[in-house]
Design a protein around this motif. Structure first.
Motif, mmCIF file in Angstrom:
data_model
loop_
_atom_site.group_PDB
_atom_site.id
_atom_site.type_symbol
_atom_site.label_atom_id
_atom_site.label_comp_id
_atom_site.label_asym_id
_atom_site.label_seq_id
_atom_site.Cartn_x
_atom_site.Cartn_y
_atom_site.Cartn_z
ATOM 1 N N GLU A 9 -8.590 23.196 5.663
ATOM 2 C CA GLU A 9 -8.372 24.613 5.962
ATOM 3 C C GLU A 9 -8.565 25.471 4.716
ATOM 4 O O GLU A 9 -9.159 26.550 4.784
ATOM 5 N N VAL A 10 -8.084 24.984 3.596
ATOM 6 C CA VAL A 10 -8.239 25.715 2.334
ATOM 7 C C VAL A 10 -9.708 25.844 1.970
ATOM 8 O O VAL A 10 -10.184 26.936 1.655
ATOM 9 N N VAL A 11 -10.433 24.736 2.033
ATOM 10 C CA VAL A 11 -11.858 24.753 1.677
ATOM 11 C C VAL A 11 -12.617 25.708 2.588
ATOM 12 O O VAL A 11 -13.424 26.511 2.115
ATOM 13 N N GLU A 12 -12.356 25.631 3.873
ATOM 14 C CA GLU A 12 -13.054 26.497 4.826
ATOM 15 C C GLU A 12 -12.826 27.975 4.517
ATOM 16 O O GLU A 12 -13.757 28.767 4.485
ATOM 17 N N GLN A 13 -11.582 28.341 4.244
ATOM 18 C CA GLN A 13 -11.271 29.741 3.965
ATOM 19 C C GLN A 13 -11.873 30.192 2.637
ATOM 20 O O GLN A 13 -12.432 31.284 2.543
ATOM 21 N N LEU A 14 -11.785 29.380 1.605
ATOM 22 C CA LEU A 14 -12.320 29.759 0.295
ATOM 23 C C LEU A 14 -13.839 29.873 0.321
ATOM 24 O O LEU A 14 -14.408 30.801 -0.253
ATOM 25 N N VAL A 15 -14.510 28.953 0.996
ATOM 26 C CA VAL A 15 -15.972 29.000 1.091
ATOM 27 C C VAL A 15 -16.407 30.259 1.840
ATOM 28 O O VAL A 15 -17.341 30.941 1.426
ATOM 29 N N ASP A 16 -15.726 30.568 2.936
ATOM 30 C CA ASP A 16 -16.068 31.767 3.714
ATOM 31 C C ASP A 16 -15.786 33.051 2.957
ATOM 32 O O ASP A 16 -16.597 33.972 2.932
ATOM 33 N N GLN A 17 -14.630 33.124 2.327
ATOM 34 C CA GLN A 17 -14.201 34.364 1.682
ATOM 35 C C GLN A 17 -14.906 34.632 0.351
ATOM 36 O O GLN A 17 -15.163 35.783 0.014
ATOM 37 N N PHE A 18 -15.232 33.594 -0.408
ATOM 38 C CA PHE A 18 -15.759 33.789 -1.756
ATOM 39 C C PHE A 18 -17.214 33.357 -1.925
ATOM 40 O O PHE A 18 -17.738 33.382 -3.037
ATOM 41 N N ALA A 19 -17.865 32.944 -0.871
ATOM 42 C CA ALA A 19 -19.278 32.531 -0.911
ATOM 43 C C ALA A 19 -19.538 31.485 -2.001
ATOM 44 O O ALA A 19 -20.469 31.589 -2.778
ATOM 45 N N CYS A 20 -18.671 30.482 -2.043
ATOM 46 C CA CYS A 20 -18.837 29.389 -2.998
ATOM 47 C C CYS A 20 -19.197 28.131 -2.223
ATOM 48 O O CYS A 20 -19.189 28.130 -0.997
#
Length: 94
Positions: free
Chosen positions: A60-71
């Motif tokens: 869940e953390v990875v999914e949100q960070l990838v979506d929100q920060f384009a990393c």
């Protein structure tokens, strides 16, 4: 988008890095998100750890960070994930 060789190099570099962002029982708070953004800009390669008492999973953390920060996700092992986003100001570049 990172290719296979770039991800391999980033995984190698991440072994020497400390966990920069730690997520606790409160999950992804504004403070955590701000510190993640600052770490991305200054380092490019950020190691994120989740404490045992956190109510959120690493996926869940990875999914949100990838979506929100384009990393991009470089690796994920246990409760630790390594993410990368290129920045000209960053310390680590591939």
């Amino acid at each position: 988008m990172l290719n296979k060789d770039q991800k391999k190099e980033l995984r190698r570099l991440s072994h020497n890095e400390n966990t920069v962002v730690s997520i606790g029982k409160n999950g992804l708070t504004e403070t955590v998100l701000e510190s993640f953004e600052l770490a991305l800009v200054s380092h490019n390669l950020v190691k994120v750890g989740i404490q045992k008492n956190a109510d959120i999973t690493i996926d869940e953390v990875v999914e949100q960070l990838v979506d929100q920060f384009a990393c991009e996700l470089v690796s994920k092992v246990g409760r630790v994930a390594v993410l990368y986003r290129y920045s000209s100001k960053g310390r680590i570049k591939v």
